[in-house]
Write a protein that holds these residues in place. Structure first.
Motif, PDB file in Angstrom:
ATOM      1  N   ALA A 197       0.812 -20.344  30.138  1.00 15.31           N
ATOM      2  CA  ALA A 197       1.643 -19.157  30.348  1.00 15.31           C
ATOM      3  C   ALA A 197       2.869 -19.440  31.221  1.00 15.31           C
ATOM      4  O   ALA A 197       3.988 -19.002  30.912  1.00 15.31           O
ATOM      5  CB  ALA A 197       0.806 -18.041  30.960  1.00 15.31           C
TER       6      ALA A 197
ATOM      7  N   SER B 166       5.234 -18.413  24.002  1.00 16.01           N
ATOM      8  CA  SER B 166       4.110 -17.723  24.622  1.00 16.01           C
ATOM      9  C   SER B 166       2.902 -18.634  24.646  1.00 16.01           C
ATOM     10  O   SER B 166       2.922 -19.730  24.064  1.00 16.01           O
ATOM     11  CB  SER B 166       3.787 -16.424  23.862  1.00 16.01           C
ATOM     12  OG  SER B 166       3.409 -16.717  22.520  1.00 16.01           O
TER      13      SER B 166
ATOM     14  N   ASP C 170      10.906 -19.480  27.277  1.00 13.25           N
ATOM     15  CA  ASP C 170      10.971 -18.276  26.446  1.00 13.25           C
ATOM     16  C   ASP C 170      12.401 -17.733  26.377  1.00 13.25           C
ATOM     17  O   ASP C 170      13.062 -17.572  27.404  1.00 13.25           O
ATOM     18  CB  ASP C 170      10.041 -17.207  27.023  1.00 13.25           C
ATOM     19  CG  ASP C 170      10.023 -15.943  26.176  1.00 13.25           C
ATOM     20  OD1 ASP C 170      10.018 -16.062  24.939  1.00 13.25           O
ATOM     21  OD2 ASP C 170      10.035 -14.845  26.772  1.00 13.25           O
TER      22      ASP C 170
END
Length: 327
Positions: free
Chosen positions: A33, A26, A40
């Protein structure tokens, strides 16, 4: 700025605590982002340092490239361990001499663990140029503190990145492009091949050796501290053009960098003074003032000849040297 030994130590922390684990990525700060979304939920498969560059590989051949620059740092938290640094500074590290191999026992098995057996404790360890344990964590995962560019989280460990010069997700071809622009790293390249590459790159340049050692395309990982100390250890004038140095002089610089880098990775300190007795070694590991020959000693007497150490600016960086020993 973190130098080569620091980045190799950071890579080792990721190897110990993140490789093989599924990572939640994150960007608490928000600036990373899009990159975080790409990695992720993936598994970290490899952690590698080349000079001052860190490459964290994830499945499907995606890489997180990080260059800490001047202000960057990683904060590790959770069930993570220190390595030799703490034991060394407290005098419990094997005293084998500067050129002996440091004890590389996993500290999680000893009282210096950040999550010691029998009394679980989670803490935060900041790794940059210096390494410091900053606080005990009451819960896990901890809330991000400050401007965290990227957070990497597993079930037991977290790594927060702040203030890097570079933080990007790239593919294998882009990784190779970055590496191709770098000079040899003694902990990555074959020692003999690396030595030849450094000799070739130094000897064909008229640039002063004090600048060439800081050029990451000539040799990887050397920063301001190691530059000053390696040149003093060689008794070499930092203003001499690389083209005027002999092959053997450049080979000696490479071999000394290889040795000092190993000491730095083992101890976590840029310890550049040899042949210290036990008391002097313990003092050097505790205090930078007792660790170096010339770095940050401007105006103080040279430890060898007594001449005052000189400080001058070279390419916007501070250069320290002894005008008597290094002429």
């Amino acid at each position: 700025m973190p130098e080569g030994h620091s980045v190799h130590r950071i890579a080792r922390q990721f190897e110990r605590h993140f490789v093989g684990e599924t990572v939640a990525a994150s960007s608490p700060q928000g600036r990373f982002a899009e990159g975080a979304a790409l990695i992720d939920g993936r598994t970290m498969t490899q952690s590698r340092a080349v000079g001052k560059q860190l490459f964290l590989e994830f499945d499907e051949a995606l890489y997180l490239r990080v260059h800490l620059g001047i202000y960057g740092a990683w904060d590790f938290g959770g069930a993570v361990s220190r390595d030799a640094t703490t034991r060394a500074s407290r005098g419990r590290m094997g005293q084998t001499g500067m050129r002996g191999a440091a004890d590389d026992t996993v500290v999680g098995e000893h009282e210096d663990s950040l999550a010691s057996i029998g009394a679980p404790r989670r803490t935060r360890l900041r790794m940059a140029e210096q390494e410091t344990e900053t606080e005990t964590l009451e819960g896990f995962p901890p809330e991000p503190v400050g401007q965290v560019r990227a957070r990497l989280l597993t079930e037991t460990a977290v790594a927060d990145l702040r203030g890097p010069t570079a933080c990007e997700v790239i593919d294998a071809a882009q990784v190779q492009q970055v590496i191709n622009q770098l000079g040899p790293d003694p902990l990555v390249d074959d020692p003999d091949e690396g030595e030849e590459r450094m000799v070739e790159r130094v000897r064909k340049r008229r640039t002063p050796i004090g600048l060439l050692l800081m050029d990451q395309s000539v040799v990887s990982g050397i920063g301001n501290v190691y530059r000053a100390e390696i040149l003093f250890r060689a008794r070499l004038d930092p203003h001499i053009p690389g083209s005027q140095l002999s092959d053997e002089t450049v080979r000696d610089l490479w071999r000394d960098w290889r040795y000092l880098l190993g000491v730095g990775v083992d101890t976590g300190q840029m310890l550049t003074m040899d042949d210290l007795d036990e008391e002097a070694r313990a003092r050097a590991l505790r205090s930078r003032a007792d660790r170096h020959w010339v770095y940050k000693r401007e105006g103080l007497p040279c430890r060898v000849c007594g001449t005052h150490i000189v400080l001058e600016m070279a390419a916007a960086r501070k250069l320290y040297y002894c005008p008597t020993c290094q002429r």
